[in-house]
Motif scaffolding. Structure first.
Motif, PDB file in Angstrom:
ATOM      1  N   LEU A  10      30.566  24.471  33.145  1.00 26.58           N
ATOM      2  CA  LEU A  10      29.545  23.704  32.406  1.00 26.58           C
ATOM      3  C   LEU A  10      29.338  22.334  33.050  1.00 26.58           C
ATOM      4  N   VAL A  11      30.448  21.682  33.440  1.00 33.19           N
ATOM      5  CA  VAL A  11      30.346  20.352  34.049  1.00 33.19           C
ATOM      6  C   VAL A  11      29.565  20.420  35.361  1.00 33.19           C
ATOM      7  N   ARG A  12      29.818  21.443  36.154  1.00 32.87           N
ATOM      8  CA  ARG A  12      29.072  21.589  37.419  1.00 32.87           C
ATOM      9  C   ARG A  12      27.584  21.780  37.147  1.00 32.87           C
ATOM     10  N   GLY A  13      27.262  22.529  36.103  1.00 29.55           N
ATOM     11  CA  GLY A  13      25.864  22.714  35.718  1.00 29.55           C
ATOM     12  C   GLY A  13      25.232  21.408  35.253  1.00 29.55           C
ATOM     13  N   LEU A  14      26.007  20.622  34.510  1.00 30.92           N
ATOM     14  CA  LEU A  14      25.490  19.328  34.038  1.00 30.92           C
ATOM     15  C   LEU A  14      25.203  18.399  35.218  1.00 30.92           C
ATOM     16  N   ARG A  15      26.111  18.410  36.209  1.00 28.84           N
ATOM     17  CA  ARG A  15      25.897  17.567  37.398  1.00 28.84           C
ATOM     18  C   ARG A  15      24.610  17.960  38.107  1.00 28.84           C
ATOM     19  N   GLY A  79      32.987  27.021  21.788  1.00 26.66           N
ATOM     20  CA  GLY A  79      31.767  26.231  21.930  1.00 26.66           C
ATOM     21  C   GLY A  79      31.210  26.302  23.338  1.00 26.66           C
ATOM     22  N   THR A  80      29.907  25.988  23.467  1.00 25.55           N
ATOM     23  CA  THR A  80      29.302  25.942  24.792  1.00 25.55           C
ATOM     24  C   THR A  80      28.086  25.021  24.770  1.00 25.55           C
ATOM     25  N   LEU A  81      27.542  24.776  25.953  1.00 24.99           N
ATOM     26  CA  LEU A  81      26.328  23.973  26.097  1.00 24.99           C
ATOM     27  C   LEU A  81      25.263  24.831  26.744  1.00 24.99           C
ATOM     28  N   ARG A  82      24.021  24.599  26.375  1.00 23.81           N
ATOM     29  CA  ARG A  82      22.932  25.346  26.983  1.00 23.81           C
ATOM     30  C   ARG A  82      21.751  24.399  27.194  1.00 23.81           C
ATOM     31  N   LEU A  83      21.146  24.489  28.359  1.00 21.63           N
ATOM     32  CA  LEU A  83      19.933  23.735  28.656  1.00 21.63           C
ATOM     33  C   LEU A  83      18.760  24.697  28.523  1.00 21.63           C
TER      34      LEU A  83
END
Ligand SMILES: [Zn+2]
Length: 270
Positions: A10-15, A79-83
């Motif tokens: 997730l962090v790599r995706g956020l970057r 939990g997770t994050l999604r764009l």
């Protein structure tokens, strides 16, 4: 489960997709998902902030923001994050959303409702979340066998519990701790003080292998854009109780250690 490899993905995706962009507004759908500050302040402080960095510490996601702010996120169990495009329907169990430029939305989603966010100065977030108490990162290049021996060697308690203690070692969740111990051929009920040099070396290698492979496979879950990772949730022994051990054929056993479900092979983990 959302463990270290999943958080790292997730962090790599956020970057790649979120750093450099501006948060226009935040919306809190589950007030208890904000640990601090109070929800109105959380929303007011985020408005207009630019995301300047994305880092991982243990299983925390840390987003650096303009205005000297840090947004800390913890995914807990699932939990997770999604764009996603802002017009796309929000999945059920969306806890918090951050509206970004280009009509996209970053969403914190957790079917159990456990994931949490916190906002403040870097010092306030570090104190509030206990980041300053965390042990060394399991994948830090400086974390060698000697460092592992220093961290667990003189502590009381069984191996499994020590490996899950983020103050001892930052990065192992329940699944990855069980699998690391299986890779090392070590009984999770052993006392850390009884480990030989050779066993510590195997444990260090097992932890590294488990985490680096998990990351290389893209984790077990979907990434920020919804692409499925290739790592397997049930890899060798985790949640495979009663099935044959892939190494020796003995039925995999389950027990509870420190309140956590612990899978192990009674045949080849000593
Ligand atoms: Zn076995």
């Amino acid at each position: 489960m959302t463990e270290m490899p999943e958080v790292e993905i997730l962090v790599r995706g956020l970057r790649e997709h979120v750093v450099g962009r501006t948060i226009q507004t935040a919306e809190v759908l589950l007030p208890s998902a904000v640990r601090f500050p109070a929800v109105p302040e959380f929303i007011a402080q985020l408005a207009g902030c630019m995301v300047t960095s994305a880092e991982r510490r243990a299983k925390y996601i840390l987003l650096g923001l303009s205005d000297e702010l840090l947004l800390g996120l913890h995914m807990m169990l699932w939990g997770t994050l999604r764009l996603a495009p802002a017009v796309e329907a929000r999945p059920p169990h969306t806890l918090i959303t951050w509206r970004l430029d280009r009509d996209e939305e970053l969403r914190l989603i957790d079917q159990l409702g456990y994931a949490r966010a916190a906002l403040g100065t870097p010092e306030a977030v570090s104190q509030g979340l206990g980041l300053h108490l965390l042990g060394p990162e399991a994948l830090d290049p400086g974390f060698d066998v000697a460092a592992l021996a220093r961290q667990i060697g003189r502590r009381r308690g069984v191996l499994k519990s020590l490996l899950l203690n983020q103050r001892v070692l930052a990065g192992l969740g329940n699944r990855d701790a069980d699998e690391s111990l299986w890779l090392a051929g070590l009984d999770p009920r052993r006392s850390a003080a009884t480990l030989t040099e050779a066993e510590l070396t195997r444990l260090h290698a097992g932890i590294r292998e488990m985490l680096t492979e998990g990351i290389a496979q893209g984790g077990t879950q979907r990434d920020l854009l919804g692409r499925k990772g290739r790592a397997r949730h049930r890899r060798h022994i985790f949640e495979r109780t009663g099935l044959p051990c892939p190494r020796c054929g003995t039925a995999i056993a389950i027990t509870r250690l420190g309140g956590r479900r612990t899978h192990y092979c009674p045949g080849c983990q000593q």
